[in-house]
Design a protein around this motif. Structure first.
Motif, short mmCIF file in Angstrom:
data_model
loop_
_atom_site.label_atom_id
_atom_site.label_comp_id
_atom_site.label_asym_id
_atom_site.label_seq_id
_atom_site.Cartn_x
_atom_site.Cartn_y
_atom_site.Cartn_z
N ILE A 309 0.83 -1.20 0.00
CA ILE A 309 0.00 0.00 0.00
C ILE A 309 0.87 1.26 0.00
CG2 ILE A 309 -1.73 1.30 1.30
CD1 ILE A 309 -2.81 -1.39 2.30
N TRP A 313 0.80 3.81 -3.24
CA TRP A 313 -0.17 4.86 -2.91
C TRP A 313 -0.07 6.06 -3.85
CZ3 TRP A 313 -4.57 5.48 -0.67
CH2 TRP A 313 -5.00 6.74 -0.30
N HIS A 322 -7.12 5.89 -5.53
CA HIS A 322 -7.09 5.82 -4.07
C HIS A 322 -8.47 5.97 -3.46
CE1 HIS A 322 -7.23 10.05 -5.01
NE2 HIS A 322 -7.35 10.38 -3.75
N THR A 344 0.04 4.78 4.53
CA THR A 344 0.43 5.70 3.46
C THR A 344 1.09 6.97 3.99
OG1 THR A 344 -1.66 6.95 3.41
CG2 THR A 344 -1.59 4.88 2.18
#
Length: 653
Positions: A309, A313, A322, A344
């Motif tokens: 992730i 991101w 997202h 993130t």
């Protein structure tokens, strides 16, 4: 090149007629929605005379043309064999994923500002409580906590409003649906609340399964499976979608004379019971399953989840993908805490680490100036100038920033960090990671450690591998001349003696507000000065005035942009806000038309600044000189500070 020739190249370049779902245009660009972006010949289009550049964003394939976009658009429609109505239809545009992203972003985007603001306030209240500055019984804490909680408690009402705009029904319909879901009596019928009060269910549906549901009440004899809809996301979105379908039928069959009250009456009488009886329970079960799956992923390997992730991101953000994680995060927070979005947090820090490395090493003064500003804004989580202005064009620094985000995310996952509310960005996100019950502990410090790791990786790896040879060369300056843009050494620029060139024209401010350097606006086409040099202004009120005597060469039907040819020959474009073309003229009123002669200071366009900002649109307004090649210098007279209508902002030599 003739418009017809450009149109043929464009249609061929986007993959031909069969690859085009729709095409519309704004003041500078053609906005295509293609069936398959891979069929587009982007490099060919970028190298075509008459095309400024190509941008792919938010499911749109954007071909930037400039002032002549309306003429090129007509030629493109002719080449496609479409009329404007057919070309602008956005039905079935792109893949299911593209449509899902468009749906989610369209519903959440207008609310994100207040969502972040209330989240920050709730985080501040949690910080004050954890540090012992306030008691949980004090009036100050109770008010701050209520303010922070309010948006999320009544989230179905907020999303009911934004979803109704997306599904093109009355906002009041969506708000009534959302208000019903959080009405105190409905909230009080939640099985957990009833069971805590000692109430006995009438019976249990699906007993013995994971969907076992106690039934305490019925509606017309039909069992009602009540859920807690405060802070929920999916039920209200599906409810408004269903109501939009019902609305079409009621509009079609109810007589015109009674539509004003019978349409909402019939719609609500159908939609609300269906929502409570069917949509609510099913969507809540599905939402819980999605939330459980995300938690299972974290529980399986938080480190692996952080790598994936955190590493992806920024790519997801660039393409708007997202948005798919936002509802999951809210669902998780509604259950206590979200372990996903916190992964993130290191990404923006890795990004500004890479920017700092380039800023430290470059000999290009313009790049250094951009790097300093991008670094500062990145601290507060605004990374668009860093991504689009510095790291992405150089590729390696962007890849390195993704690596930093991945490693930082892995560290954050290892510490088991979590987010407890939707807070701000950058440093303002930190209060969101304070446990309101446990205070500041190792998970919180793990978040900071992860951000530091991301920053250090971005900085060090970029210093080692991400600095290009071009950035180490003495600065080259692009000087606009009648022959075009010429890149020369700074010493040669000095020889041109631009300081003593004759001033051909001064352009005055068309707005009251605050000056923003053009390279800092959030649209990469304007920020890169592909449309021409100039400045941007953040308006303080809703009036746009003529920057000089001249003639209206172009005014967009939606009222968000205007082009003026001054009496001395300068061609000025003013673009009110970012992506405001999507408002389709709402909140804008034009006071002039094409070919009108105007005087400096004459009112051209009025707009409702507050309502546009409430709708989620940034009102940064670029003012650019599109025929800059006719001048040797186009120089902003101020780069920051307040500005008033009539003050000089640009000097043309």
């Amino acid at each position: 090149m003739a418009y017809e020739e450009i149109a043929k190249i464009i249609v061929d370049g986007v993959g031909g007629r069969k690859n085009v779902n729709s095409v519309v245009h704004c003041t500078t660009r053609l906005r295509f929605k293609l069936k398959d972006d891979d069929k587009a010949k982007t490099d060919v289009l970028k190298d075509t005379d008459g095309i400024v550049t190509v941008v792919q964003s938010g499911g749109q394939y954007q071909v930037v043309i400039g002032n002549k976009v309306a003429d090129v658009y007509k030629a493109v429609l002719s080449e496609l064999g479409m009329d404007e109505q057919e070309a602008s239809s956005d039905e079935a545009t792109g893949s299911l994923l593209d449509r899902f992203v468009d749906l989610i972003s369209g519903i959440f985007a207008p609310a994100l500002g207040y969502m972040a603001a209330t989240g920050m306030i709730k985080g501040l209240a949690a910080l004050c409580l954890s540090m012992g500055w306030l008691s949980d019984k004090s009036g100050t804490y109770l008010i701050l906590n209520a303010l922070g909680d309010s948006f999320f408690y009544f989230l179905p009402v907020m999303l009911g409003y934004t979803a109704s705009l997306k599904f093109k029904v009355s906002p009041f319909l969506g708000m009534v649906l959302g208000a019903t879901l959080v009405y105190p009596t409905i909230v009080g019928m939640n099985p957990a609340t009833l069971a805590a009060g000692g109430a006995k269910p009438l019976f249990t549906l699906f007993a013995g399964s994971i969907f076992a549901s106690p039934v305490y009440d019925t509606f017309l004899g039909i069992p009602v499976i009540m859920m807690n809809y405060t802070s929920s996301v999916i039920p209200i979105i599906l409810a408004v979608w269903f109501a939009s379908k019902v609305n079409k039928l009621t509009e079609k069959y109810i007589p015109e004379s009674t539509k004003v009250f019978l349409v909402p009456f019939t719609n609500l009488l159908i939609s609300i019971p269906v929502t409570l009886l069917v949509i609510g329970p099913i969507s809540t079960w599905a939402s819980n399953a999605v939330g459980a799956a995300s938690i299972a992923l974290i529980n399986f390997s938080p480190i692996l989840a952080g790598l994936v992730i955190g590493g992806l991101w920024q790519v997801l953000v660039m393409f708007g993908l997202h948005w798919g994680l936002i509802p999951i995060a809210i669902l998780n927070m509604a259950s206590g805490a979200d372990p996903m979005l916190v992964l993130t947090f290191a990404c923006s820090w890795a990004q500004i680490g890479a920017v700092l490395a380039i800023t430290m090493r470059t000999k290009n003064e313009k790049l250094r100036g951009l790097g300093i500003s991008a670094f500062i804004t990145g601290i507060f989580g605004i990374t668009e100038p860093a991504i689009y202005g510095i790291t992405l064009p150089r590729r390696k620094p962007f890849i390195i920033s993704c690596i930093g985000g991945a490693l930082g995310g892995a560290i954050i996952g290892m510490f088991g960090s979590k987010g407890y509310q939707m807070g701000g960005m950058g440093v303002f996100a930190l209060p969101s990671y304070i446990n309101p019950n446990g205070g500041i502990g190792m998970p919180f410090w793990g978040t900071i450690i992860g951000a530091l790791i991301g920053f250090i990786v971005g900085l060090v790896l970029t210093l080692m591998f991400g600095i290009s040879k071009e950035d180490l060369v003495e600065e080259k300056v692009a000087v606009a001349t009648p022959a075009g843009n010429v890149a020369v050494d700074t010493e040669e620029v000095d020889d041109l003696d631009t300081e003593n060139l004759s001033v051909l024209e001064d352009i005055s401010s068309p707005l009251n507000g605050e000056i923003i350097p053009l390279e800092k606006v959030k649209d990469e086409v304007f920020a890169s000065k592909a449309m021409g040099p100039g400045i941007a202004i953040q308006p303080a009120d809703g009036n746009l005035y003529a920057p000089a005597d001249g003639k209206v060469e172009m005014i967009f039907p939606t009222g968000h942009a205007i082009g003026i040819s001054t009496s001395n020959g300068a061609q000025i474009m003013v673009h009110l806000g970012m992506d405001t073309v999507q408002l389709d003229g709402k909140f804008f009123e034009t006071h002039v038309k094409k070919d009108d002669e105007v005087k400096k200071g004459q009112l051209l366009i009025s707009f409702d600044l507050e309502e546009i900002q409430k709708a989620g649109y940034d009102m940064e307004t670029p003012i650019v000189v599109t025929n800059f090649k006719d001048y040797q210098v186009v120089e902003p007279l101020k780069n920051s500070g307040a500005i008033k209508v009539g003050d000089e902002i640009l000097e043309l030599k």
